[in-house]
Scaffold this motif. Structure first.
Motif, PDB file in Angstrom:
ATOM      1  N   LYS A 100     -13.872  -3.352   7.815  1.00 47.49           N
ATOM      2  CA  LYS A 100     -13.674  -2.757   6.494  1.00 47.49           C
ATOM      3  C   LYS A 100     -13.071  -3.740   5.493  1.00 47.49           C
ATOM      4  CE  LYS A 100     -15.019   1.413   7.728  1.00 47.49           C
ATOM      5  NZ  LYS A 100     -16.232   2.047   7.150  1.00 47.49           N
ATOM      6  N   ILE A 153      -9.945  -4.757   5.179  1.00 52.34           N
ATOM      7  CA  ILE A 153      -8.716  -4.175   4.647  1.00 52.34           C
ATOM      8  C   ILE A 153      -7.525  -4.719   5.437  1.00 52.34           C
ATOM      9  CG2 ILE A 153      -9.736  -2.071   3.701  1.00 52.34           C
ATOM     10  CD1 ILE A 153      -9.112  -0.643   6.277  1.00 52.34           C
ATOM     11  N   THR A 170      -8.016   4.800  -3.968  1.00 52.10           N
ATOM     12  CA  THR A 170      -9.187   4.845  -3.099  1.00 52.10           C
ATOM     13  C   THR A 170      -9.113   6.136  -2.300  1.00 52.10           C
ATOM     14  OG1 THR A 170      -9.243   2.431  -2.924  1.00 52.10           O
ATOM     15  CG2 THR A 170     -10.406   3.684  -1.222  1.00 52.10           C
ATOM     16  N   LYS A 171     -10.159   6.943  -2.374  1.00 52.31           N
ATOM     17  CA  LYS A 171     -10.076   8.298  -1.804  1.00 52.31           C
ATOM     18  C   LYS A 171     -10.204   8.338  -0.285  1.00 52.31           C
ATOM     19  CE  LYS A 171     -11.589  10.682  -5.990  1.00 52.31           C
ATOM     20  NZ  LYS A 171     -12.589  11.586  -6.607  1.00 52.31           N
ATOM     21  N   ASN A 172     -10.961   7.445   0.289  1.00 56.97           N
ATOM     22  CA  ASN A 172     -11.176   7.491   1.734  1.00 56.97           C
ATOM     23  C   ASN A 172     -10.106   6.686   2.465  1.00 56.97           C
ATOM     24  OD1 ASN A 172     -13.559   9.031   1.498  1.00 56.97           O
ATOM     25  ND2 ASN A 172     -14.738   7.185   1.043  1.00 56.97           N
ATOM     26  N   ASN A 211      -7.498  -4.797 -10.078  1.00 53.21           N
ATOM     27  CA  ASN A 211      -8.638  -4.391 -10.894  1.00 53.21           C
ATOM     28  C   ASN A 211      -8.171  -3.774 -12.207  1.00 53.21           C
ATOM     29  OD1 ASN A 211     -10.900  -5.109  -9.241  1.00 53.21           O
ATOM     30  ND2 ASN A 211     -10.369  -3.457  -7.872  1.00 53.21           N
ATOM     31  N   VAL A 236      -3.482   3.687  -2.415  1.00 55.25           N
ATOM     32  CA  VAL A 236      -3.537   2.671  -3.471  1.00 55.25           C
ATOM     33  C   VAL A 236      -2.951   1.378  -2.908  1.00 55.25           C
ATOM     34  CG1 VAL A 236      -1.293   3.288  -4.474  1.00 55.25           C
ATOM     35  CG2 VAL A 236      -3.004   2.146  -5.880  1.00 55.25           C
ATOM     36  N   THR A 237      -3.615   0.271  -3.200  1.00 56.85           N
ATOM     37  CA  THR A 237      -3.197  -1.038  -2.708  1.00 56.85           C
ATOM     38  C   THR A 237      -3.083  -2.015  -3.873  1.00 56.85           C
ATOM     39  OG1 THR A 237      -5.450  -1.883  -2.404  1.00 56.85           O
ATOM     40  CG2 THR A 237      -4.504  -0.606  -0.585  1.00 56.85           C
ATOM     41  N   ASP A 288      -6.286  -2.542  -5.779  1.00 59.03           N
ATOM     42  CA  ASP A 288      -6.599  -1.539  -6.798  1.00 59.03           C
ATOM     43  C   ASP A 288      -5.881  -1.863  -8.105  1.00 59.03           C
ATOM     44  OD1 ASP A 288      -8.153   0.130  -5.041  1.00 59.03           O
ATOM     45  OD2 ASP A 288      -6.285   0.844  -4.162  1.00 59.03           O
ATOM     46  N   GLY A 302      -5.635   9.989  -0.527  1.00 55.79           N
ATOM     47  CA  GLY A 302      -6.054   8.655  -0.934  1.00 55.79           C
ATOM     48  C   GLY A 302      -5.008   7.597  -0.636  1.00 55.79           C
ATOM     49  N   ARG A 324       0.838  -1.203   0.000  1.00 59.46           N
ATOM     50  CA  ARG A 324       0.000   0.000   0.000  1.00 59.46           C
ATOM     51  C   ARG A 324       0.869   1.247   0.000  1.00 59.46           C
ATOM     52  NH1 ARG A 324       0.289  -1.865   5.042  1.00 59.46           N
ATOM     53  NH2 ARG A 324      -1.340  -3.383   4.694  1.00 59.46           N
TER      54      ARG A 324
END
Length: 281
Positions: free
Chosen positions: A250, A252, A228-230, A183, A176-177, A180, A174, A162
């Motif tokens: 969550k 995560i 991911t923004k949050n 996808n 990124v992991t 992400d 944000g 991450r």
């Protein structure tokens, strides 16, 4: 004393003959971080989200995902008997730097125990520990307008899953992991060519060259397009069990840790909680 059998899960499996497109789809669809690999009806290996991520990010062969055999990324399994104590399981994960253990009974595989299961066990304890005692004070970050390939290279070089993203006012915007990136791999990584529209006056078609290529989608995609923004967070002095429950809720692998001033000062991850468990018991 609780044992591996008390918290293990039924393992998800995938056939040895599968390819990376099959693996990615199964991991995303089933929201699992690892799969056991079967060959001729027997479990003979494991593929994890992190191993898959590192492979995908560094592969430069320009093969489509369905052209890459699963056999290239399979890892050996480490097993424990179902009556192994949870403390010993945590210690084994830390010693071997792994995220799961295959659980056996009479030499037959009966389940899998992951870091998530150990975190769930931790929430049942009375630890009275705070987040700040076990968080990792370092966290990797990049600016949100950084090209994808530069962020990926950082993840590969530092072997992290991450990266926190900031704007140029140094405000976190944000994260990124690997997931992400998975996808993105499913949408772009299976194409022969990738359209680059970074220059509004010119559209260029590049051959697929993977995540770390400046001339493929790694160079034509900015990280803020897939982040991911949050950012999920906890406070430095929060109870560690609160952080563990939030990670589970969550679904995560980790959350940001905030100082009393609201700044990100570290990360508390499943690995950190398993480490706490290994030393606690």
């Amino acid at each position: 004393m609780k044992y591996a059998k008390d918290f293990m899960n039924t393992p998800r499996t995938i056939k040895y003959e599968s390819n990376l497109a099959d693996v990615l789809k199964k991991i995303i669809d089933e929201k699992k971080s690892r799969l056991l690999v079967t060959q001729n009806g027997k479990i003979n290996g494991l593929v994890s989200e992190k191993d898959l991520g590192i492979f995908l990010l560094t592969d430069t062969t320009e093969r489509k995902l369905d052209e890459i055999p699963l056999s290239e990324i399979i890892k050996k399994i480490i097993s424990v008997d179902e009556k192994t104590g949870m403390d010993k399981c945590a210690q084994l994960m830390m010693t071997n730097e792994i995220g799961s253990l295959v659980v056996t009974s009479n030499d037959e595989v009966v389940g899998i125990l992951t870091k998530t299961d150990l975190v769930r066990y931790f929430t049942k304890l009375d630890s009275q520990k705070i987040v700040g005692e076990y968080m990792s004070p370092y966290y990797a970050w990049q600016y949100s307008d950084t090209p994808l390939y530069k962020v990926v290279l950082k993840m590969v070089d530092e072997k992290i899953s991450r990266v926190i993203l900031r704007d140029h006012e140094e405000t976190p915007v944000g994260i990124v992991t690997f997931r992400d990136l998975f996808n993105l791999a499913l949408t772009l990584g299976d194409k022969e060519d990738v359209l680059d529209n970074t220059d509004p006056l010119i559209s260029v078609i590049f051959p697929r060259k993977g995540f770390i290529s400046e001339s493929g989608f790694g160079g034509s995609t900015q990280i803020n397009e897939i982040m991911t923004k949050n950012i999920v967070s906890v406070n430095y002095d929060d109870d560690l069990i609160k952080a563990a429950k939030l990670i589970l809720e969550k679904n995560i692998n980790g959350v940001a840790v905030l100082s009393v001033h609201g700044n990100i000062i570290g990360i508390i991850s499943k690995t950190d909680i398993v480490r706490a468990l290994a030393f606690l018991l």
